[in-house]
Design a protein around this motif. Structure first.
Motif, PDB file in Angstrom:
ATOM      1  N   PHE A   1      35.621 -29.814   0.729  1.00  0.00           N
ATOM      2  CA  PHE A   1      34.286 -29.866   0.132  1.00  0.00           C
ATOM      3  C   PHE A   1      33.697 -28.458   0.026  1.00  0.00           C
ATOM      4  CE2 PHE A   1      29.631 -30.362   0.544  1.00  0.00           C
ATOM      5  CZ  PHE A   1      29.402 -31.172  -0.562  1.00  0.00           C
ATOM      6  N   VAL A   2      32.992 -28.192  -1.068  1.00  0.00           N
ATOM      7  CA  VAL A   2      32.342 -26.902  -1.275  1.00  0.00           C
ATOM      8  C   VAL A   2      30.854 -27.039  -0.939  1.00  0.00           C
ATOM      9  CG1 VAL A   2      31.738 -25.108  -2.947  1.00  0.00           C
ATOM     10  CG2 VAL A   2      33.981 -26.230  -3.066  1.00  0.00           C
ATOM     11  N   LEU A   3      30.424 -26.334   0.079  1.00  0.00           N
ATOM     12  CA  LEU A   3      29.014 -26.380   0.476  1.00  0.00           C
ATOM     13  C   LEU A   3      28.153 -25.576  -0.494  1.00  0.00           C
ATOM     14  CD1 LEU A   3      29.237 -25.800   4.348  1.00  0.00           C
ATOM     15  CD2 LEU A   3      28.512 -27.905   3.220  1.00  0.00           C
ATOM     16  N   PRO A   4      26.956 -26.057  -0.784  1.00  0.00           N
ATOM     17  CA  PRO A   4      26.032 -25.272  -1.611  1.00  0.00           C
ATOM     18  C   PRO A   4      25.724 -23.931  -0.949  1.00  0.00           C
ATOM     19  CG  PRO A   4      25.279 -27.537  -1.392  1.00  0.00           C
ATOM     20  CD  PRO A   4      26.403 -27.380  -0.427  1.00  0.00           C
ATOM     21  N   GLU A   5      25.381 -22.958  -1.743  1.00  0.00           N
ATOM     22  CA  GLU A   5      25.094 -21.626  -1.225  1.00  0.00           C
ATOM     23  C   GLU A   5      23.943 -21.672  -0.217  1.00  0.00           C
ATOM     24  OE1 GLU A   5      24.096 -17.091  -2.824  1.00  0.00           O
ATOM     25  OE2 GLU A   5      24.284 -18.766  -4.242  1.00  0.00           O
ATOM     26  N   GLY A   6      24.193 -21.085   0.949  1.00  0.00           N
ATOM     27  CA  GLY A   6      23.169 -20.998   1.988  1.00  0.00           C
ATOM     28  C   GLY A   6      23.096 -22.191   2.913  1.00  0.00           C
ATOM     29  N   GLU A   7      23.821 -23.269   2.591  1.00  0.00           N
ATOM     30  CA  GLU A   7      23.774 -24.458   3.450  1.00  0.00           C
ATOM     31  C   GLU A   7      24.716 -24.285   4.642  1.00  0.00           C
ATOM     32  OE1 GLU A   7      25.028 -29.146   3.215  1.00  0.00           O
ATOM     33  OE2 GLU A   7      23.884 -28.306   1.546  1.00  0.00           O
ATOM     34  N   LYS A   8      24.183 -24.520   5.831  1.00  0.00           N
ATOM     35  CA  LYS A   8      24.972 -24.363   7.057  1.00  0.00           C
ATOM     36  C   LYS A   8      25.455 -25.715   7.550  1.00  0.00           C
ATOM     37  CE  LYS A   8      24.726 -22.283  11.694  1.00  0.00           C
ATOM     38  NZ  LYS A   8      23.871 -21.548  12.654  1.00  0.00           N
ATOM     39  N   MET A   9      26.708 -25.768   7.949  1.00  0.00           N
ATOM     40  CA  MET A   9      27.291 -27.012   8.464  1.00  0.00           C
ATOM     41  C   MET A   9      27.960 -26.758   9.804  1.00  0.00           C
ATOM     42  SD  MET A   9      30.381 -29.298   6.850  1.00  0.00           S
ATOM     43  CE  MET A   9      31.196 -30.571   7.834  1.00  0.00           C
ATOM     44  N   ILE A  10      27.605 -27.561  10.810  1.00  0.00           N
ATOM     45  CA  ILE A  10      28.281 -27.503  12.106  1.00  0.00           C
ATOM     46  C   ILE A  10      29.578 -28.306  11.981  1.00  0.00           C
ATOM     47  CG2 ILE A  10      28.169 -28.157  14.537  1.00  0.00           C
ATOM     48  CD1 ILE A  10      25.154 -27.724  14.405  1.00  0.00           C
ATOM     49  N   VAL A  11      30.712 -27.648  12.128  1.00  0.00           N
ATOM     50  CA  VAL A  11      31.994 -28.336  11.956  1.00  0.00           C
ATOM     51  C   VAL A  11      32.551 -28.874  13.271  1.00  0.00           C
ATOM     52  CG1 VAL A  11      32.651 -27.117   9.852  1.00  0.00           C
ATOM     53  CG2 VAL A  11      33.213 -26.119  12.070  1.00  0.00           C
ATOM     54  N   SER A  12      32.009 -28.404  14.380  1.00  0.00           N
ATOM     55  CA  SER A  12      32.414 -28.926  15.687  1.00  0.00           C
ATOM     56  C   SER A  12      31.179 -29.053  16.564  1.00  0.00           C
ATOM     57  CB  SER A  12      33.442 -28.002  16.354  1.00  0.00           C
ATOM     58  OG  SER A  12      33.859 -28.530  17.607  1.00  0.00           O
TER      59      SER A  12
END
Length: 354
Positions: free
Chosen positions: A211-222
């Motif tokens: 998946f490609v995250l929108p610019e500036g969006e932060k995602m916790i992967v763990s």
């Protein structure tokens, strides 16, 4: 990225030049003689069992989370339901519903360590899969919503009315920030820390990494506050002021027979925690707990050795003091049995982590 940077960016060299990724044996081998000296001083290889008399083996190995949670005041920990194997997924779901637990939830082995076998359960399907793959007794607890997590190491000598904080680790969950162009997998591959846990992330997220995250969006992967699951550990021991110490000391003195160990806490903010509100204890670790602030990347292996030995000496003193009060050490037969059981648990935990 030039050729030299590409070489240094490989997991082998990242591990070589950053001791925080070394194996347990590699870190501890050089200081084992100190442990042996402390054993001689206590006249027991298993003196640690007397450190926390109300916890099995003092909390060194094989302690049951179910037993520990019963001695912690309920207002300090998230609601949890314990299950023995073999378990039935439908029955587990009914028990969770009866207890009022709502998704998301966290599944944890009753005996564990280093985040092994811990999984986020987002729906009924996840719960049934977790139950199906459980090789050890387990519990499912409410997911604590607070965004911050820390490990606070607490010590109290049995002859002293008050205890103190000997170290604090702050935890930064493994995350990526989107650029609107590249996949999550690509972003992880550009990060040295993320590279060390890429296999685990692929097992957790699967095709979701494309998946490609929108610019500036932060995602916790763990979302796990474990070093072995990707969290960055930071030494924030300087936050152990009188106010925080008083709060932690008050909590720990309500846990019978607890003198030495680490509280893993999720909380809203440091300000709230120092006022004794908006926090939850998600784990209590005893004699086997590490002073995990040593894993701050800014610290050298020499700092780590110094802190480990400092805590071993404290553990030895507390254990000997409790022993004089009548709390027993493990005998040789019991100690050997403990390590044999731990080896079997480790194998089963590895299977649950697959």
């Amino acid at each position: 990225m030039n050729s030299i940077q590409r070489i240094v960016h490989r997991p082998f060299f990242i591990k070589l030049f950053n001791w925080e990724y070394w194996s347990f044996t590699s870190v501890y081998l050089c200081i084992y003689p100190v442990w042996l000296l402390l054993c001689l001083r206590a006249r027991s290889f298993f003196f640690f069992a007397a450190s926390n008399p109300t916890i099995k083996n003092g909390g060194f190995l094989g302690e049951s989370k179910k037993d520990i949670i019963t001695i912690i005041p309920p207002q300090y920990h998230p609601p949890s339901v314990f299950f023995s194997i073999p378990a039935n997924g439908d029955i587990v779901l009914r028990e969770l519903q009866r207890a009022g637990l709502q998704f998301p939830l966290i599944g944890k082995p009753n005996i564990g360590g280093r985040g092994r076998g811990v999984k986020v359960l987002r729906d009924e399907k996840d719960v049934k899969a977790y139950v199906h793959n459980a090789y050890l007794d387990f519990h499912i607890q409410e997911f604590v919503p607070w965004k911050n997590e820390a490990g606070i190491f607490y010590v109290r000598y049995p002859n002293q009315p008050n205890g103190f904080i000997s170290g604090i680790v702050g935890k930064e969950f493994l995350s990526v920030t989107g650029d609107g162009k590249h996949s999550i997998l690509h972003l992880l591959q550009q990060d040295k820390r993320a590279l060390m846990y890429l296999g685990s992330m692929k097992r957790i997220h699967g095709n979701g990494l494309n998946f490609v995250l929108p610019e500036g969006e932060k995602m916790i992967v763990s979302p796990f506050g474990n070093h072995a699951r990707g969290s960055k550990f930071l030494d924030v021991s300087n936050l152990a002021d009188e106010k925080l110490t008083a709060v932690i000391d008050k909590i720990c003195k309500q846990i019978p027979g607890f003198y030495y160990g680490r509280l893993d806490i999720r909380f809203e903010s440091w300000e709230a925690l120092k006022e004794g509100r908006n926090f939850s204890i998600i784990e209590v670790n005893g004699a086997g707990a590490e002073p995990t602030h040593i894993y701050d990347p800014r610290h050298s292996i020499f700092f780590a050795w110094k802190e480990i030995v400092r805590h071993w000496i404290i553990l030895n003193r507390i254990s000997r003091m409790n022993h004089k009060k009548g709390h027993r050490y493990l005998c040789l037969r019991e100690g050997i049995a403990m390590f044999r059981e731990a080896k079997d648990w480790s194998r089963k935990l590895a299977a649950m982590t697959e």
